[in-house]
Design a protein around this motif. Structure first.
Motif, PDB file in Angstrom:
ATOM      1  N   LEU A   1      58.167  48.710  71.193  1.00 54.87           N
ATOM      2  CA  LEU A   1      57.168  47.551  70.933  1.00 54.87           C
ATOM      3  C   LEU A   1      57.519  46.453  69.883  1.00 54.87           C
ATOM      4  O   LEU A   1      58.324  46.982  69.157  1.00 54.87           O
ATOM      5  CB  LEU A   1      55.818  48.109  70.310  1.00 54.87           C
ATOM      6  CG  LEU A   1      55.342  49.253  71.439  1.00 54.87           C
ATOM      7  CD1 LEU A   1      53.935  49.788  70.830  1.00 54.87           C
ATOM      8  CD2 LEU A   1      55.018  48.616  73.007  1.00 54.87           C
ATOM      9  N   GLY A   2      57.209  45.112  70.116  1.00 58.27           N
ATOM     10  CA  GLY A   2      57.404  44.297  69.019  1.00 58.27           C
ATOM     11  C   GLY A   2      56.450  44.276  68.013  1.00 58.27           C
ATOM     12  O   GLY A   2      55.607  45.176  67.991  1.00 58.27           O
ATOM     13  N   PRO A   3      56.386  43.491  67.237  1.00 51.48           N
ATOM     14  CA  PRO A   3      55.403  43.231  66.112  1.00 51.48           C
ATOM     15  C   PRO A   3      53.992  43.046  66.678  1.00 51.48           C
ATOM     16  O   PRO A   3      53.880  42.351  67.805  1.00 51.48           O
ATOM     17  CB  PRO A   3      55.992  41.978  65.131  1.00 51.48           C
ATOM     18  CG  PRO A   3      57.330  41.680  65.679  1.00 51.48           C
ATOM     19  CD  PRO A   3      57.601  42.233  67.089  1.00 51.48           C
ATOM     20  N   SER A   4      53.099  43.747  65.795  1.00 50.96           N
ATOM     21  CA  SER A   4      51.540  43.234  66.420  1.00 50.96           C
ATOM     22  C   SER A   4      51.289  41.935  66.276  1.00 50.96           C
ATOM     23  O   SER A   4      51.512  40.959  65.636  1.00 50.96           O
ATOM     24  CB  SER A   4      50.833  44.163  65.325  1.00 50.96           C
ATOM     25  OG  SER A   4      49.467  43.741  65.724  1.00 50.96           O
ATOM     26  N   ILE A   5      50.405  41.615  67.259  1.00 48.36           N
ATOM     27  CA  ILE A   5      50.045  40.074  67.266  1.00 48.36           C
ATOM     28  C   ILE A   5      48.608  40.141  66.613  1.00 48.36           C
ATOM     29  O   ILE A   5      48.194  38.961  66.359  1.00 48.36           O
ATOM     30  CB  ILE A   5      49.773  39.557  68.804  1.00 48.36           C
ATOM     31  CG1 ILE A   5      48.855  40.296  69.554  1.00 48.36           C
ATOM     32  CG2 ILE A   5      50.974  39.593  69.410  1.00 48.36           C
ATOM     33  CD1 ILE A   5      48.304  39.472  70.847  1.00 48.36           C
ATOM     34  N   GLY A   6      48.230  41.200  66.319  1.00 50.42           N
ATOM     35  CA  GLY A   6      46.925  41.141  65.572  1.00 50.42           C
ATOM     36  C   GLY A   6      46.110  42.479  65.676  1.00 50.42           C
ATOM     37  O   GLY A   6      46.438  43.525  66.653  1.00 50.42           O
ATOM     38  N   ASP A   7      45.252  42.904  64.684  1.00 48.84           N
ATOM     39  CA  ASP A   7      44.491  44.023  64.770  1.00 48.84           C
ATOM     40  C   ASP A   7      43.037  43.792  65.159  1.00 48.84           C
ATOM     41  O   ASP A   7      42.728  42.841  64.611  1.00 48.84           O
ATOM     42  CB  ASP A   7      44.365  44.835  63.510  1.00 48.84           C
ATOM     43  CG  ASP A   7      45.633  45.444  63.054  1.00 48.84           C
ATOM     44  OD1 ASP A   7      46.530  45.634  64.121  1.00 48.84           O
ATOM     45  OD2 ASP A   7      45.745  45.854  61.850  1.00 48.84           O
ATOM     46  N   PHE A   8      42.705  44.209  66.205  1.00 51.67           N
ATOM     47  CA  PHE A   8      41.239  43.582  66.686  1.00 51.67           C
ATOM     48  C   PHE A   8      40.375  44.590  66.301  1.00 51.67           C
ATOM     49  O   PHE A   8      40.186  45.937  66.783  1.00 51.67           O
ATOM     50  CB  PHE A   8      41.223  43.548  68.155  1.00 51.67           C
ATOM     51  CG  PHE A   8      42.128  42.465  68.637  1.00 51.67           C
ATOM     52  CD1 PHE A   8      41.623  41.338  68.948  1.00 51.67           C
ATOM     53  CD2 PHE A   8      43.668  42.427  68.702  1.00 51.67           C
ATOM     54  CE1 PHE A   8      42.612  40.219  69.277  1.00 51.67           C
ATOM     55  CE2 PHE A   8      44.406  41.581  69.094  1.00 51.67           C
ATOM     56  CZ  PHE A   8      44.058  40.205  69.299  1.00 51.67           C
ATOM     57  N   LYS A   9      39.386  44.552  65.611  1.00 55.40           N
ATOM     58  CA  LYS A   9      38.419  45.448  64.983  1.00 55.40           C
ATOM     59  C   LYS A   9      36.844  45.179  65.487  1.00 55.40           C
ATOM     60  O   LYS A   9      36.090  46.001  65.268  1.00 55.40           O
ATOM     61  CB  LYS A   9      38.131  45.308  63.483  1.00 55.40           C
ATOM     62  CG  LYS A   9      39.625  45.557  62.896  1.00 55.40           C
ATOM     63  CD  LYS A   9      39.537  45.370  61.114  1.00 55.40           C
ATOM     64  CE  LYS A   9      41.071  45.485  60.695  1.00 55.40           C
ATOM     65  NZ  LYS A   9      41.175  45.088  59.465  1.00 55.40           N
ATOM     66  N   ARG A  10      36.748  44.048  66.344  1.00 59.59           N
ATOM     67  CA  ARG A  10      35.334  44.115  66.767  1.00 59.59           C
ATOM     68  C   ARG A  10      35.546  43.205  67.979  1.00 59.59           C
ATOM     69  O   ARG A  10      36.409  42.381  68.307  1.00 59.59           O
ATOM     70  CB  ARG A  10      34.718  43.018  65.772  1.00 59.59           C
ATOM     71  CG  ARG A  10      33.231  42.765  66.253  1.00 59.59           C
ATOM     72  CD  ARG A  10      32.486  41.735  65.104  1.00 59.59           C
ATOM     73  NE  ARG A  10      31.524  41.355  65.494  1.00 59.59           N
ATOM     74  CZ  ARG A  10      30.169  41.989  65.611  1.00 59.59           C
ATOM     75  NH1 ARG A  10      30.043  43.323  65.048  1.00 59.59           N
ATOM     76  NH2 ARG A  10      29.029  41.598  66.024  1.00 59.59           N
ATOM     77  N   PHE A  11      34.919  43.630  69.094  1.00 55.34           N
ATOM     78  CA  PHE A  11      34.529  42.796  70.162  1.00 55.34           C
ATOM     79  C   PHE A  11      33.340  42.488  70.412  1.00 55.34           C
ATOM     80  O   PHE A  11      32.364  43.061  70.016  1.00 55.34           O
ATOM     81  CB  PHE A  11      35.051  43.868  71.516  1.00 55.34           C
ATOM     82  CG  PHE A  11      36.322  44.324  71.311  1.00 55.34           C
ATOM     83  CD1 PHE A  11      37.425  43.483  71.366  1.00 55.34           C
ATOM     84  CD2 PHE A  11      36.684  45.742  71.172  1.00 55.34           C
ATOM     85  CE1 PHE A  11      38.667  44.011  71.264  1.00 55.34           C
ATOM     86  CE2 PHE A  11      37.826  46.200  71.149  1.00 55.34           C
ATOM     87  CZ  PHE A  11      39.017  45.516  71.145  1.00 55.34           C
ATOM     88  N   GLU A  12      32.752  41.374  71.171  1.00 52.69           N
ATOM     89  CA  GLU A  12      31.487  40.786  71.358  1.00 52.69           C
ATOM     90  C   GLU A  12      30.861  41.590  72.581  1.00 52.69           C
ATOM     91  O   GLU A  12      29.600  41.951  72.570  1.00 52.69           O
ATOM     92  CB  GLU A  12      31.763  39.262  71.826  1.00 52.69           C
ATOM     93  CG  GLU A  12      32.092  38.420  70.593  1.00 52.69           C
ATOM     94  CD  GLU A  12      31.107  38.624  69.182  1.00 52.69           C
ATOM     95  OE1 GLU A  12      29.908  38.614  69.485  1.00 52.69           O
ATOM     96  OE2 GLU A  12      31.592  38.694  68.214  1.00 52.69           O
ATOM     97  N   ASN A  13      31.553  41.937  73.541  1.00 49.01           N
ATOM     98  CA  ASN A  13      31.025  42.807  74.272  1.00 49.01           C
ATOM     99  C   ASN A  13      32.089  43.592  75.126  1.00 49.01           C
ATOM    100  O   ASN A  13      33.213  43.083  75.325  1.00 49.01           O
ATOM    101  CB  ASN A  13      30.218  41.779  75.470  1.00 49.01           C
ATOM    102  CG  ASN A  13      29.321  42.699  76.456  1.00 49.01           C
ATOM    103  OD1 ASN A  13      28.837  43.824  76.116  1.00 49.01           O
ATOM    104  ND2 ASN A  13      29.250  42.283  77.803  1.00 49.01           N
ATOM    105  N   VAL A  14      31.842  44.850  75.810  1.00 42.12           N
ATOM    106  CA  VAL A  14      33.018  45.702  76.555  1.00 42.12           C
ATOM    107  C   VAL A  14      31.998  45.995  77.738  1.00 42.12           C
ATOM    108  O   VAL A  14      30.750  46.729  77.523  1.00 42.12           O
ATOM    109  CB  VAL A  14      33.678  46.752  75.891  1.00 42.12           C
ATOM    110  CG1 VAL A  14      34.448  47.880  76.787  1.00 42.12           C
ATOM    111  CG2 VAL A  14      33.992  46.200  74.624  1.00 42.12           C
TER     112      VAL A  14
END
Length: 168
Positions: free
Chosen positions: A76-89
């Motif tokens: 894997l390459g470097p992270s594009i971001g950490d996602f800690k919240r979603f509006e809806n799943v």
């Protein structure tokens, strides 16, 4: 409970507006959405540089080398971001099969739009707690903040993927 790793397509959810009427699509089955979700463990999005098929011996431990649920080794390459919240799943059955729809908050949607626009046709690993839970191919730039993970999923598999991503 077996975990799943299926190469899937990330598709942009589009809503068409126009004056012409379209044929009525077949009925869809939608599971109730979650509403806002604060995930238990940050979801890391990382570009897939290479995938090696399952090996007889475990892959060497390294921060950029992870083993997927099917035993494949992902570099894997470097992270594009950490996602800690979603509006809806939410899960939905379409005429193409079951999909997982994730709505991103505005700040992470902008990061995701920029990155996916530059990497159409490439794979993106969804990493939760150091594990690759899915590694879909980016089918188009995802500029509207809503992504779909689609593939040949059963209803049970798509629900398990949603739980793996959200921790719920």
């Amino acid at each position: 409970m077996p975990k799943l790793i299926i190469l899937a397509g990330l598709l942009l959810a589009l809503t068409a507006c126009g004056t012409e009427s379209a044929p009525t699509p077949p009925p869809r089955t939608t599971q109730a959405g979650s509403g806002p979700v604060d995930v238990k463990v940050a979801v890391e999005m990382r570009p897939v540089l290479a995938v090696d098929p399952p090996a007889q011996t475990p892959a060497p431990a390294a921060p950029d080398v992870l083993t997927g649920e099917d035993g494949s080794t992902y570099r894997l390459g470097p992270s594009i971001g950490d996602f800690k919240r979603f509006e809806n799943v939410a899960t939905e059955q379409t005429d193409s099969g079951w999909v997982l729809t994730i709505e991103l908050p505005e700040d992470t949607a902008a990061i995701f739009a920029k990155w996916t626009g530059e990497h159409v046709g490439e794979q993106l690993a969804i990493v939760v707690d150091g594990e690759v839970v899915s590694a879909p191919k980016i089918m188009s730039a995802i500029t509207g903040g809503t992504l779909q993970i689609a593939g040949r999923f059963t209803q049970k598999e798509i629900r398990e993927l949603g739980r793996a991503i959200t921790g719920k």
